[in-house]
Scaffold this active site. Structure first.
Site, PDB file in Angstrom:
ATOM      1  N   TYR A   1      11.492  -6.349  -4.423  1.00  0.00           N
ATOM      2  CA  TYR A   1      11.247  -7.143  -4.358  1.00  0.00           C
ATOM      3  C   TYR A   1      12.520  -7.772  -5.259  1.00  0.00           C
ATOM      4  O   TYR A   1      12.559  -8.572  -4.657  1.00  0.00           O
ATOM      5  CB  TYR A   1      10.816  -6.767  -6.233  1.00  0.00           C
ATOM      6  CG  TYR A   1       9.180  -7.182  -6.243  1.00  0.00           C
ATOM      7  CD1 TYR A   1       8.156  -7.021  -5.106  1.00  0.00           C
ATOM      8  CD2 TYR A   1       8.732  -5.945  -7.336  1.00  0.00           C
ATOM      9  CE1 TYR A   1       6.968  -5.802  -5.269  1.00  0.00           C
ATOM     10  CE2 TYR A   1       7.164  -6.254  -7.271  1.00  0.00           C
ATOM     11  CZ  TYR A   1       6.384  -5.837  -6.233  1.00  0.00           C
ATOM     12  OH  TYR A   1       4.777  -4.882  -6.265  1.00  0.00           O
TER      13      TYR A   1
ATOM     14  N   HIS B   1       3.791   2.452  -1.775  1.00  0.00           N
ATOM     15  CA  HIS B   1       4.061   0.698  -2.510  1.00  0.00           C
ATOM     16  C   HIS B   1       3.021  -0.046  -0.858  1.00  0.00           C
ATOM     17  O   HIS B   1       2.119  -0.589  -1.542  1.00  0.00           O
ATOM     18  CB  HIS B   1       5.236  -0.460  -1.842  1.00  0.00           C
ATOM     19  CG  HIS B   1       5.379  -1.035  -2.834  1.00  0.00           C
ATOM     20  ND1 HIS B   1       6.268  -2.290  -2.979  1.00  0.00           N
ATOM     21  CD2 HIS B   1       3.970  -2.364  -2.817  1.00  0.00           C
ATOM     22  CE1 HIS B   1       6.157  -2.966  -3.222  1.00  0.00           C
ATOM     23  NE2 HIS B   1       4.731  -3.640  -3.113  1.00  0.00           N
TER      24      HIS B   1
END
Length: 344
Positions: free
Chosen positions: A71, A131
């Protein structure tokens, strides 16, 4: 209705008009996790705004912050936490911080974790997730995160997957860190975007069961079969994109509007309560401090109302997060959301 809903009823019945920030669940290793967290997968041009969003959330009572190596918001999350720790607003042990290992570092979990800890300015994270069950090829890029292309593609635009990659290698490296009695960098491990098929293989071949499976789920994508499987195996679901990604389309669902009016709460509150009422952790994303602080009212939805919302999603499924790199995974297309099923 599944017993996961019933277990949540036991929590809320013992609380008088609880705020969603006051509700906690227990992971399968005994660690307590706040049911509501702040997601920080923010637009690249607004990364710096993450800091104020995190500060606003913590001051409003949030104790769970969800971030990730990919991110690029970890430094801003870290700055917010540092300032609040220094002024005495919060103690580290009262926070629950989640981060994730991106597929480009599928075989370098230790590196990913250390880079995340450095960016966050922390000695440990409470939850470390894989993830995606994917492995990307490593392509160097001086301007990329940690000198790498985050999601490499070839000249034709196709995702470049590691030829020797096995997604379970990533989880086994998480497992090794977690099981090392001398390593205190993580309190729990889990996965994200895993289908039942992928979870079955993991459970069969690995030693530590994931505590969490973080997936997209909401009234347009109730994920009932996955929800049942995870409940049977004592794995909590975490819901990302609960509002439906950009533009918050799930707020426009007529049934959501109707129920929000009935319970005298905002649409945000209603969608958050929909998850918590079913025993699901939820991590809405927002950069608006007012919206963050005002989205903590709990609506005690009935079993019939939950069923009605889930039936709606079964009839009109929409997966908003469906990136091209995910096309090889079960239940993903890589073609983006099926907007024909949006029903307003």
């Amino acid at each position: 209705m599944s017993s996961s809903v019933a277990s949540t009823e036991n929590i809320v019945e013992n609380m008088l008009h609880p705020k969603t920030t006051e509700i906690y669940f227990s992971l399968n290793n005994g660690v307590r996790i706040p049911a509501l967290g702040l997601g920080t997968a923010n637009p690249h041009e607004k990364l710096a705004e993450t800091k104020q969003a995190v500060k606003a959330a913590i001051k409003a009572g949030y104790r769970h912050i969800d971030t990730a190596w990919a991110y690029e918001t970890e430094p801003f999350v870290g700055e917010a936490i540092k300032e609040l720790l220094e002024d005495g607003s919060i103690k580290r042990e009262d926070l629950f911080i989640t981060t994730k290992v991106w597929p480009v570092l599928w075989d370098e979990v230790d590196r990913s974790l250390n880079e995340s800890l450095k960016a966050l300015g922390l000695e440990y994270v409470d939850l470390l997730l894989q993830h995606w069950p994917l492995c990307f090829e490593k392509i160097k890029d001086p301007k990329g995160i940690s000198g790498l292309v985050k999601t490499p593609v070839d000249d034709s635009g196709k995702t470049m997957y590691a030829a020797d990659g096995d997604y379970l290698e990533t989880y086994k490296q998480l497992e090794k860190i977690y099981l090392d009695p001398n390593d205190h960098r993580v309190r729990a491990i889990g996965v994200s975007n895993f289908s039942i098929e992928y979870l079955e293989r993991l459970i069969k071949e690995c030693r530590v069961k994931p505590t969490v499976n973080q997936v997209e789920t909401h009234p347009h994508l109730p994920q009932m079969e996955l929800r049942k499987f995870c409940f049977m195996h004592d794995i909590l679901l975490t819901a990302y994109s609960p509002l439906g990604s950009h533009g918050a389309p799930n707020l426009k669902i007529p049934l959501v509007k109707k129920l929000a009016e009935k319970y005298n709460v905002t649409g945000n509150d209603l969608l958050i309560s929909y998850h918590i009422r079913q025993g699901t952790i939820v991590i809405p994303r927002s950069l608006n401090p007012v919206r963050i602080s005002s989205s903590i009212e709990f609506a005690s939805l009935t079993k019939d109302e939950l069923q009605e919302l889930n039936d709606f999603g079964e009839k009109y499924p929409v997966r908003f997060i469906d990136e091209p790199f995910a096309a090889i995974l079960p239940e993903f297309t890589g073609n983006g959301p099926n907007l024909d099923n949006l029903k307003y």
